[in-house]
Each structure stands twice: as structure tokens, then as C-alpha cells.
Design an enzyme around this catalytic site. Structure first.
Site, PDB file in Angstrom:
ATOM      1  N   ARG A 179       0.598  -1.318  -0.217  1.00 16.76           N
ATOM      2  CA  ARG A 179      -0.514   0.368  -0.156  1.00 16.76           C
ATOM      3  C   ARG A 179       0.724   1.111   0.178  1.00 16.76           C
ATOM      4  O   ARG A 179       1.793   0.572   0.382  1.00 16.76           O
ATOM      5  CB  ARG A 179      -1.013  -0.314   1.146  1.00 16.76           C
ATOM      6  CG  ARG A 179      -0.809  -0.641   2.170  1.00 16.76           C
ATOM      7  CD  ARG A 179       0.827  -0.076   3.591  1.00 16.76           C
ATOM      8  NE  ARG A 179       0.314   1.861   3.421  1.00 16.76           N
ATOM      9  CZ  ARG A 179       1.099   1.928   3.584  1.00 16.76           C
ATOM     10  NH1 ARG A 179       2.572   2.005   3.579  1.00 16.76           N
ATOM     11  NH2 ARG A 179       0.479   3.940   3.787  1.00 16.76           N
ATOM     12  N   ARG A 186      -6.835  -0.176  -7.079  1.00 16.34           N
ATOM     13  CA  ARG A 186      -7.747   0.400  -6.287  1.00 16.34           C
ATOM     14  C   ARG A 186      -7.550   1.888  -6.364  1.00 16.34           C
ATOM     15  O   ARG A 186      -7.528   2.034  -7.328  1.00 16.34           O
ATOM     16  CB  ARG A 186      -6.610   1.119  -5.070  1.00 16.34           C
ATOM     17  CG  ARG A 186      -6.537  -0.514  -3.610  1.00 16.34           C
ATOM     18  CD  ARG A 186      -5.235  -0.097  -2.454  1.00 16.34           C
ATOM     19  NE  ARG A 186      -6.137   0.463  -1.501  1.00 16.34           N
ATOM     20  CZ  ARG A 186      -5.866   1.254  -0.787  1.00 16.34           C
ATOM     21  NH1 ARG A 186      -3.694   0.885  -0.455  1.00 16.34           N
ATOM     22  NH2 ARG A 186      -6.254   2.456   0.138  1.00 16.34           N
ATOM     23  N   GLN A 227      -1.986   2.268  10.112  1.00 15.65           N
ATOM     24  CA  GLN A 227      -0.661   2.962   9.325  1.00 15.65           C
ATOM     25  C   GLN A 227       0.293   3.830   9.539  1.00 15.65           C
ATOM     26  O   GLN A 227       1.377   3.472   9.970  1.00 15.65           O
ATOM     27  CB  GLN A 227      -1.238   3.086   8.030  1.00 15.65           C
ATOM     28  CG  GLN A 227      -1.606   2.356   7.030  1.00 15.65           C
ATOM     29  CD  GLN A 227      -2.919   2.218   7.141  1.00 15.65           C
ATOM     30  OE1 GLN A 227      -3.871   3.367   7.718  1.00 15.65           O
ATOM     31  NE2 GLN A 227      -4.000   2.175   5.580  1.00 15.65           N
ATOM     32  N   ASP A 269      -2.061  10.770  -2.023  1.00 14.09           N
ATOM     33  CA  ASP A 269      -2.440   9.753  -3.161  1.00 14.09           C
ATOM     34  C   ASP A 269      -2.865  10.347  -4.690  1.00 14.09           C
ATOM     35  O   ASP A 269      -2.328   9.589  -5.307  1.00 14.09           O
ATOM     36  CB  ASP A 269      -3.746   8.742  -2.537  1.00 14.09           C
ATOM     37  CG  ASP A 269      -2.892   8.057  -1.593  1.00 14.09           C
ATOM     38  OD1 ASP A 269      -3.067   8.496  -0.190  1.00 14.09           O
ATOM     39  OD2 ASP A 269      -3.104   6.492  -1.861  1.00 14.09           O
ATOM     40  N   ASN A 290      -5.419  11.959   0.389  1.00 19.04           N
ATOM     41  CA  ASN A 290      -4.458  11.696   0.607  1.00 19.04           C
ATOM     42  C   ASN A 290      -5.296  10.838   1.715  1.00 19.04           C
ATOM     43  O   ASN A 290      -6.764  11.029   2.184  1.00 19.04           O
ATOM     44  CB  ASN A 290      -3.222  12.449   2.169  1.00 19.04           C
ATOM     45  CG  ASN A 290      -2.469  12.003   2.172  1.00 19.04           C
ATOM     46  OD1 ASN A 290      -1.725  10.519   1.861  1.00 19.04           O
ATOM     47  ND2 ASN A 290      -2.010  11.651   3.315  1.00 19.04           N
ATOM     48  N   LYS A 291      -4.684   9.991   3.009  1.00 23.67           N
ATOM     49  CA  LYS A 291      -5.286   8.673   4.040  1.00 23.67           C
ATOM     50  C   LYS A 291      -6.579  10.352   4.641  1.00 23.67           C
ATOM     51  O   LYS A 291      -6.221  10.849   5.110  1.00 23.67           O
ATOM     52  CB  LYS A 291      -4.888   8.101   5.027  1.00 23.67           C
ATOM     53  CG  LYS A 291      -5.185   7.525   5.805  1.00 23.67           C
ATOM     54  CD  LYS A 291      -5.892   6.559   5.831  1.00 23.67           C
ATOM     55  CE  LYS A 291      -5.466   6.074   4.266  1.00 23.67           C
ATOM     56  NZ  LYS A 291      -6.165   4.978   3.357  1.00 23.67           N
TER      57      LYS A 291
END
Ligand code: MRU
Length: 359
Positions: free
Chosen positions: A49, A99, A209, A250, A260-261
């Protein structure tokens, strides 16, 4: 201190070896994937990931697709196996769709796919196409390593040279790339220059994460790391007055809006409120200049179980709904600077991105 991490991914003869990130930090275990279906499954389960690492894995995945398409056509010895292009394209599409948010995945698949089709048009033998795809994947992996190093150098210039307190979110380190990371490469470069860093790592709900991976990496690199729950970020910012927040990305749109996350957007709002610089670190492969702004970025929604039954324990009643978006979009106006391998971008981003990345 030199970095001493096991490789996140590695091509070994006929398989792609992945460090299984679902098992960290308890175990350093590896998974060998030999088919596109197994690689898609590994990407979906987050065995591998992080946007750049997924891109590198997908590049090797295109080589797996080429081999699989040849095997499916049942004519292994021939120069142009029957239906090879159609089978190959279908496998590539399966890979690219595994993804949706990290643009590096589709970017890498398209780059390798285009190389294969160029050779096909030029009448090359399938053996030559496979050899070229291996070179292309290794090239993408090498470029990613170099981009991480350069991002680290540019980003370290933005941090104080002595003691510094920094916050980060999710994992944008060696585990998330083919090299030393994006956000964390900045910390590694600053440390190599003699800075004494203290990092607050958000745990990063729901898949942790930050707690599992960032803390593992930083501790291993000898950088002081303190894990906090995501909902502690505001009071930690007020109490500890960090010098900066540094996160990865991302997908970055042409105006600098950054996916992003999930939780990154909230952290950016907190940083603005507390007067803390908010830096995004990402390679040029993470920019999607086809999107005018962040509204067009597809946001992956993951399954209910990650929130309702984390680690096999029910924590939400069955009758309650769950919403699980994996990413959010931070508006460009909350971002102090974007650190790329080519240099540091400042607002207005539409202009600086176009100038540096040729949009
Ligand atoms: O769902 P993940 O773990 O793939 O999400 C990763 C992130 O959001 C990272 O911050 C991002 O990919 C940058 S990695 C250098």
C-alpha cells in the site's frame, strides 16, 4: 544512521515478493505473487500500500499480465500468441482498477502497457516484449527510489536544522514507496543532516498505518516517535506547538487539491488554526493534471468490517450503518508547500505545478 529496512517489494525471477504490511509490526513476513489476480488481491488487502509502492508493484504486475496472457493463449512458443493483446489489456485493466484513488497505480500500468503496445506494433517477439516490460518495471522502481531521495533533500530544507517537532499521518515512508518514502524521506534526510526530530504519528484509524507502520519505520531508523490517537491531534498541536506537519499524497489535482489518507484534511484545518506549516510530499507520478481540482478525485470506500469488526472483534452493532471512505481531499489553500523531487511548489499551485511539472 543508514536506513536498514527490508525491501517493500522485490522482483525475483518469476514472482513479485511483497513485504506483507498487514502483518507488521508483529511479523516480517513475505508474500510471493505470480498472477494478476493475486496481486490485485494483495493491493486490495493492503499487503502492499501507499501510492508510489502500489505504482511500483503494478509495474511488475504488467509483466505478470504479459506472461499470463501468453499462458492463457496456450501458444507459449509463438512470437504472437493468439488474442494476446486483448488478454493482456484485460489483465492490465483489472490491475489498474484494483484501488481507485492513488493515481500512481494507473499511471504505472498505462506507462508499461503503452511500452508493450509500442513493441507489439513494431513487430517484436513476445519474449522481447516481456524482457522490455521487466526493464520498464525496474526502471519505474529505480526512478521511485531516486524521487524519494530528492524529495527528502528538498523537504529537509523546510525543517529547522536543530531540534524539531513534526506531526504526520498514515504512512508515507519506505513501506509506502519503492525507496525511502515521501514525508518520512524528509525526516530521514533531516536526521542525516544532524537534526534531532520528535515525530507525533497519528495512529490513522481504521487500519492503523501510523501506529503499525510509521512507528515501526521511525523506531527502526532511530527517530523518536510518539503515537497518538487521531482525535488527540488538536490538543497535541496546542500543547507541543510542532514546527510542521508533513504528509504524503495519493493524488494531487492541477490546482494543488490533495487526496491523502482519511483524516489528513482535518489535520490541515488544525494546522491552519494553530499557525503550523502544512507540507505535502509527493513525487510527480502522484499528480493528475487531467483533473482541474480535487472534486474529480475518486475516493475509495472500503468495507464495513474494517470499522465494525476491527481485528475480528465486533465493535459496532449490526443494525448501525458504517461509512468508510479511505481518503479525503485537502483543499490547496490549506497547504503551505508541496515538496516534489523537482523542487518545492508554493501557492498559487495552478501556476507553480504547471511550471514545474509541465501541465
Ligand atoms: O490506504 P493506504 O495505506 O494505501 O493509504 C496510504 C496513504 O494515504 C499515504 O499517505 C499515501 O499513499 C502517500 S504514500 C508515500
Amino acid at each position: 544512521m543508514p536506513l536498514n529496512f527490508p525491501p517493500t517489494l522485490e522482483w525475483r525471477e518469476s514472482a513479485l515478493r511483497l513485504l506483507d504490511q498487514t502483518r507488521l509490526p508483529a511479523e516480517e513476513a513475505y508474500l510471493d505473487v505470480r498472477t494478476v489476480a493475486d496481486l490485485c488481491d494483495a493491493i486490495k488487502r493492503l499487503v502492499v500500500r501507499g501510492a508510489p509502492a502500489i505504482g511500483c508493484a503494478a509495474a511488475y504486475g504488467v509483466l505478470l499480465a504479459a506472461r499470463e496472457a501468453r499462458a492463457q493463449s496456450g501458444s507459449c512458443g509463438t512470437a504472437r500468441p493468439v488474442n494476446w493483446p486483448e488478454r493482456f489489456d484485460a489483465l492490465c485493466e483489472q490491475l489498474a482498477a484494483s484501488r481507485p484513488t492513488a493515481v500512481n497505480l494507473r499511471w504505472a500500468v498505462e506507462r508499461c502497457r503503452a511500452a508493450a503496445h509500442g513493441l507489439l506494433k513494431a513487430g517484436k517477439h513476445i519474449d522481447q516484449i516481456e524482457a522490455a516490460l521487466e526493464r520498464e518495471a525496474r526502471g519505474i522502481h529505480d526512478e521511485d527510489r531516486a524521487m524519494c531521495e530528492a524529495i527528502g533533500r528538498h523537504g529537509a530544507d523546510l525543517l529547522p536544522s536543530g531540534r524539531a517537532t513534526v506531526m504526520t499521518h498514515c504512512n508515507a515512508g519506505a513501506l509506502a514507496t519503492g525507496g525511502s518514502g515521501t514525508a518520512l524521506a524528509v525526516f530521514y534526510a533531516a536526521q542525516a543532516r544532524g537534526a534531532k526530530l520528535k515525530i507525533f504519528a497519528d495512529e490513522t484509524r481504521p487500519l492503523l498505518q501510523g501506529a503499525r507502520l510509521t512507528a515501526w519505520e521511525l523506531a527502526r531508523a532511530g527517530i523518536a516517535v510518539t503515537v497518538i490517537c487521531d482525535n488527540m491531534a488538536a490538543s497535541v498541536m496546542r500543547a507541543h506547538k510542532p514546527d510542521a506537519v508533513v504528509v504524503g499524497a495519493d493524488r494531487i489535482a492541477a490546482n494543488g487539491d490533495t487526496a491523502n489518507k482519511i483524516g489528513t484534511y482535518g489535520l490541515a484545518i488544525l494546522a491552519r488554526h494553530h499557525g503550523v506549516p502544512f507540507f505535502v510530499a509527493a513525487p510527480s507520478s502522484t499528480f493528475d493534471l487531467s483533473l482541474a481540482d480535487g472534486a474529480g478525485i475518486p475516493i475509495e470506500e472500503r468495507h464495513r468490517g474494517e470499522i465494525a469488526e476491527p481485528y475480528g472483534r465486533m465493535s459496532v452493532p449490526e443494525t448501525a450503518a458504517v461509512f468508510n471512505p479511505a481518503f479525503d481531499v485537502t483543499p490547496a489553500d490549506l497547504i503551505t508547500a508541496i515538496v516534489t523531487e523537482k523542487g518545492v511548489l508554493r501557492p498559487p499551485y495552478r501556476e507553480s505545478i504547471a511550471k514545474l511539472l509541465g501541465g
